[in-house]
Design a protein around this motif. Structure first.
Motif, PDB file in Angstrom:
ATOM      1  N   PHE A  75      -2.118 -27.717  69.187  1.00 25.09           N
ATOM      2  CA  PHE A  75      -3.219 -27.217  70.015  1.00 25.09           C
ATOM      3  C   PHE A  75      -4.459 -28.087  69.853  1.00 25.09           C
ATOM      4  N   MET A  76      -4.795 -28.428  68.619  1.00 28.94           N
ATOM      5  CA  MET A  76      -5.956 -29.269  68.376  1.00 28.94           C
ATOM      6  C   MET A  76      -5.716 -30.697  68.844  1.00 28.94           C
ATOM      7  N   GLY A  77      -4.464 -31.154  68.776  1.00 33.70           N
ATOM      8  CA  GLY A  77      -4.142 -32.482  69.281  1.00 33.70           C
ATOM      9  C   GLY A  77      -4.367 -32.571  70.785  1.00 33.70           C
ATOM     10  N   ARG A  78      -3.978 -31.518  71.500  1.00 33.93           N
ATOM     11  CA  ARG A  78      -4.201 -31.500  72.957  1.00 33.93           C
ATOM     12  C   ARG A  78      -5.687 -31.429  73.271  1.00 33.93           C
ATOM     13  N   TYR A  79      -6.440 -30.707  72.441  1.00 33.46           N
ATOM     14  CA  TYR A  79      -7.889 -30.612  72.659  1.00 33.46           C
ATOM     15  C   TYR A  79      -8.532 -32.000  72.551  1.00 33.46           C
ATOM     16  N   ILE A  80      -8.159 -32.752  71.539  1.00 35.41           N
ATOM     17  CA  ILE A  80      -8.738 -34.090  71.356  1.00 35.41           C
ATOM     18  C   ILE A  80      -8.340 -35.013  72.494  1.00 35.41           C
ATOM     19  N   ALA A  81      -7.057 -34.943  72.908  1.00 33.39           N
ATOM     20  CA  ALA A  81      -6.589 -35.812  73.986  1.00 33.39           C
ATOM     21  C   ALA A  81      -7.300 -35.499  75.302  1.00 33.39           C
ATOM     22  N   THR A  82      -7.568 -34.204  75.543  1.00 37.44           N
ATOM     23  CA  THR A  82      -8.209 -33.800  76.802  1.00 37.44           C
ATOM     24  C   THR A  82      -9.688 -34.142  76.825  1.00 37.44           C
ATOM     25  N   ASN A  83     -10.364 -33.915  75.714  1.00 41.11           N
ATOM     26  CA  ASN A  83     -11.817 -34.071  75.669  1.00 41.11           C
ATOM     27  C   ASN A  83     -12.270 -35.373  75.027  1.00 41.11           C
ATOM     28  N   HIS A  84     -11.305 -36.170  74.546  1.00 39.94           N
ATOM     29  CA  HIS A  84     -11.618 -37.455  73.916  1.00 39.94           C
ATOM     30  C   HIS A  84     -12.633 -37.285  72.781  1.00 39.94           C
ATOM     31  N   ASP A  85     -12.456 -36.227  72.020  1.00 41.21           N
ATOM     32  CA  ASP A  85     -13.354 -35.935  70.903  1.00 41.21           C
ATOM     33  C   ASP A  85     -12.897 -36.723  69.676  1.00 41.21           C
ATOM     34  N   MET A  86     -13.613 -37.801  69.364  1.00 36.51           N
ATOM     35  CA  MET A  86     -13.243 -38.659  68.234  1.00 36.51           C
ATOM     36  C   MET A  86     -14.206 -38.481  67.054  1.00 36.51           C
ATOM     37  N   GLY A  87     -14.904 -37.357  67.016  1.00 34.82           N
ATOM     38  CA  GLY A  87     -15.901 -37.139  65.979  1.00 34.82           C
ATOM     39  C   GLY A  87     -15.399 -36.307  64.819  1.00 34.82           C
ATOM     40  N   THR A  88     -16.183 -35.308  64.442  1.00 38.29           N
ATOM     41  CA  THR A  88     -15.905 -34.508  63.252  1.00 38.29           C
ATOM     42  C   THR A  88     -14.570 -33.786  63.332  1.00 38.29           C
ATOM     43  N   VAL A  89     -14.223 -33.274  64.522  1.00 40.97           N
ATOM     44  CA  VAL A  89     -12.970 -32.534  64.672  1.00 40.97           C
ATOM     45  C   VAL A  89     -11.778 -33.395  64.298  1.00 40.97           C
ATOM     46  N   ARG A  90     -11.809 -34.634  64.748  1.00 44.99           N
ATOM     47  CA  ARG A  90     -10.687 -35.533  64.433  1.00 44.99           C
ATOM     48  C   ARG A  90     -10.598 -35.790  62.937  1.00 44.99           C
ATOM     49  N   ASP A  91     -11.738 -35.936  62.277  1.00 43.29           N
ATOM     50  CA  ASP A  91     -11.743 -36.129  60.824  1.00 43.29           C
ATOM     51  C   ASP A  91     -11.160 -34.906  60.116  1.00 43.29           C
ATOM     52  N   LYS A  92     -11.517 -33.725  60.597  1.00 43.46           N
ATOM     53  CA  LYS A  92     -11.014 -32.509  59.967  1.00 43.46           C
ATOM     54  C   LYS A  92      -9.522 -32.323  60.207  1.00 43.46           C
ATOM     55  N   ILE A  93      -9.024 -32.803  61.340  1.00 46.23           N
ATOM     56  CA  ILE A  93      -7.586 -32.741  61.582  1.00 46.23           C
ATOM     57  C   ILE A  93      -6.845 -33.649  60.607  1.00 46.23           C
ATOM     58  N   SER A  94      -7.428 -34.787  60.295  1.00 45.59           N
ATOM     59  CA  SER A  94      -6.811 -35.680  59.294  1.00 45.59           C
ATOM     60  C   SER A  94      -6.723 -34.985  57.940  1.00 45.59           C
ATOM     61  N   LEU A  95      -7.809 -34.289  57.557  1.00 47.79           N
ATOM     62  CA  LEU A  95      -7.795 -33.532  56.306  1.00 47.79           C
ATOM     63  C   LEU A  95      -6.770 -32.404  56.373  1.00 47.79           C
ATOM     64  N   LEU A  96      -6.714 -31.724  57.521  1.00 50.38           N
ATOM     65  CA  LEU A  96      -5.756 -30.631  57.694  1.00 50.38           C
ATOM     66  C   LEU A  96      -4.322 -31.128  57.542  1.00 50.38           C
ATOM     67  N   SER A  97      -4.023 -32.305  58.066  1.00 48.13           N
ATOM     68  CA  SER A  97      -2.671 -32.860  57.979  1.00 48.13           C
ATOM     69  C   SER A  97      -2.267 -33.104  56.527  1.00 48.13           C
ATOM     70  N   VAL A  98      -3.198 -33.613  55.727  1.00 54.25           N
ATOM     71  CA  VAL A  98      -2.919 -33.845  54.305  1.00 54.25           C
ATOM     72  C   VAL A  98      -2.662 -32.524  53.592  1.00 54.25           C
ATOM     73  N   LEU A  99      -3.495 -31.522  53.860  1.00 55.41           N
ATOM     74  CA  LEU A  99      -3.320 -30.211  53.225  1.00 55.41           C
ATOM     75  C   LEU A  99      -2.005 -29.570  53.643  1.00 55.41           C
ATOM     76  N   MET A 100      -1.640 -29.707  54.907  1.00 51.35           N
ATOM     77  CA  MET A 100      -0.371 -29.155  55.384  1.00 51.35           C
ATOM     78  C   MET A 100       0.819 -29.809  54.685  1.00 51.35           C
ATOM     79  N   ALA A 101       0.745 -31.133  54.507  1.00 50.54           N
ATOM     80  CA  ALA A 101       1.835 -31.845  53.835  1.00 50.54           C
ATOM     81  C   ALA A 101       1.993 -31.362  52.398  1.00 50.54           C
ATOM     82  N   ARG A 102       0.875 -31.169  51.708  1.00 53.26           N
ATOM     83  CA  ARG A 102       0.932 -30.668  50.336  1.00 53.26           C
ATOM     84  C   ARG A 102       1.477 -29.248  50.291  1.00 53.26           C
ATOM     85  N   TYR A 103       1.018 -28.414  51.222  1.00 51.49           N
ATOM     86  CA  TYR A 103       1.453 -27.015  51.240  1.00 51.49           C
ATOM     87  C   TYR A 103       2.961 -26.927  51.482  1.00 51.49           C
TER      88      TYR A 103
END
Length: 473
Positions: free
Chosen positions: A227-255
């Motif tokens: 869902f967040m990936g589609r949001y970034i692709a649609t709105n071209h949001d390359m700011g804080t949200v994208r950084d937080k998704i990178s952090l989220l991906s790391v946390l998900m992998a650990r979990y």
């Protein structure tokens, strides 16, 4: 007009066939590698192994490990900084600059730091044990297997098992970090997107047991992250949200890595090695699974009530609860703590303030439990190197360097200049403490002054990797 192209006009006029380039200017004495378009050249003044020390150092600092060494060198002195904060005590509460919640957090921490002299040893043991994530019978035996085996595959599989166990024991902590990260995203997206994200977040089961990750992992991977990936692709949001998704991906992998079944499979794989069975016998994955049910995961994850209060105290200071003028001070403390917890730091680090019988002190301690690497050799004596910095209110800063092994020790104490007349009584006091704890001292050296200023000079092994290949990712 300036001749930007550096071309000369031939004597015969503007004949393109006779245009000549200016002769190449003489190379300066500092240029070692002049540009040649027909060749691939190294940057100016760069060599593979030559160059002066300053050049090599600058190149080293562009690597991950070099950056770590630079941070160690320039890290704020947490002992001095935190002592100034801690010694203020109740003045921080009566300054009238903080809210009720901030005052409560700070008062709670100061109260937790108060103890009696007889409680100090137990407190230090508790902090040291909570700093070592893997302790107990199972991990003691795994350390023996690691020390005895020459199999690279066995060592790799042991480390893989420990990594999975670590992620499983930290499952609840990681899950709450995931929740907070997604919650933070809501403040950086459109209102409609935030409401949709809020609805999906309600499905996250924060009460899930450690190791029970399937349901939450499916929600994160199949709904929230796409869902967040589609949001970034649609709105071209390359700011804080994208950084937080990178952090989220790391946390998900650990979990997901901490799934209970994966931990059991990693243990089952170890049972195929003879070096492992020599210590664990015929223990099966099923039997190990029963043992996991008896493990206190909060303790295994290093949970500690005093540490929690310490963290809340720092969080209050960073948020400005202790006054905006003190915010940078708290940030410096956190920076120093983080550097000492780096994956490149080969020694144990502890830091704690205490108020003993009404006297305040702050102590910072570095411990190398295996000075010469002797624990990997059967029958070899283990020597520990300990470096302690502490500051006592109204007295000043002290530094203690100690080598300890086989119930014998040698130590060197640096003390404030104003206590020089009391050196004899200080030495008697140290001997009394050692005798009380049944320790024999080969050498006691007392010296007035600052003592070593660099942690690297006390523990040279911190720089062990400086000659290895290291890159920045």
């Amino acid at each position: 007009m300036a001749d930007i192209l550096k071309v000369t006009t031939p004597m015969s006029g503007y004949d393109n066939s006779t245009i000549k380039n200016n002769p190449q200017a003489g190379q300066g004495p500092q240029i070692q590698n002049p540009v040649d378009p027909s060749k691939v050249m190294r940057g100016d003044n760069r060599t593979d192994s030559g160059g002066n020390q300053e050049q090599q150092l600058a190149f080293q600092y562009r690597s991950n490990f070099g950056t770590f060494l630079n941070l160690i060198k320039n890290s704020p002195d947490i002992t001095r900084i935190f002592s100034d904060v801690f010694f203020q005590g109740e003045e921080m509460l009566t300054g009238g600059v903080m809210g009720e919640e901030a005052a409560r957090q700070i008062a709670s921490f100061f109260k937790a730091s108060q103890m009696k002299e007889e409680d100090v040893l137990g407190f230090l043991k508790e902090q040291a044990e909570s700093s070592v994530r893997f302790n107990g019978g199972i991990f003691d035996q795994l350390r023996q297997v690691m020390a005895e085996t020459g199999s690279v595959d066995l060592k790799a599989d042991i480390l893989n098992f420990i990594k999975k166990f670590n992620d499983m024991s930290s499952g609840k902590h990681i899950l709450h970090d995931i929740f907070n990260t997604v919650k933070d995203m809501e403040g950086y997206v459109f209102k409609q997107t935030a409401s949709q994200l809020e609805e999906m977040l309600k499905e996250l089961d924060l009460s899930a047991k450690e190791g029970d990750t399937q349901s939450n992992s499916a929600l994160l991977k199949e709904k929230i992250l796409p869902f967040m990936g589609r949001y970034i692709a649609t709105n071209h949001d390359m700011g804080t949200v994208r950084d937080k998704i990178s952090l989220l991906s790391v946390l998900m992998a650990r979990y997901e890595n901490g799934n209970r079944e994966d931990v059991l499979q990693a243990f089952a794989k170890l049972t195929g090695y003879q070096g492992f069975r020599r210590h664990f016998g015929s223990t099966t994955a099923e039997e190990f699974g029963e043992l996991l049910g008896q493990v206190d995961m909060e303790q295994a994850a290093g949970k500690n009530q005093w540490s929690d209060k310490f963290i809340e105290f720092l969080r209050t200071g960073v948020s400005g609860g202790a006054g905006l003028e003190n915010r940078q001070t708290f940030l410096n403390i956190i920076q120093s703590l983080v550097v000492n917890e780096s994956v490149y730091m080969p020694i144990l680090h502890l830091a704690f303030p205490m108020e003993i019988n009404g006297k305040k002190l702050f102590s910072e301690m570095w411990i190398d439990p295996d000075e010469e690497g002797s624990s990997t050799q059967a029958g070899a004596q283990r020597i520990a190197r300990i470096f302690i910095k502490f500051e006592i209110a109204e007295l000043g800063p002290f530094k203690l360097l100690m080598l300890y092994g086989d119930n014998t020790s040698s130590l060197q104490l640096y003390y404030p200049e104003k206590l020089k007349k009391s050196e004899t009584s200080i030495q008697k006091g140290i001997k009394s403490i050692l005798e009380k704890n049944h320790l024999r001292s080969d050498r006691i050296i007392l010296q007035a002054g600052e003592g070593p200023s660099s942690l690297v000079s006390v523990f040279p092994k911190i720089q062990e990797r400086k000659n290895t290949v290291d890159v920045r990712i």
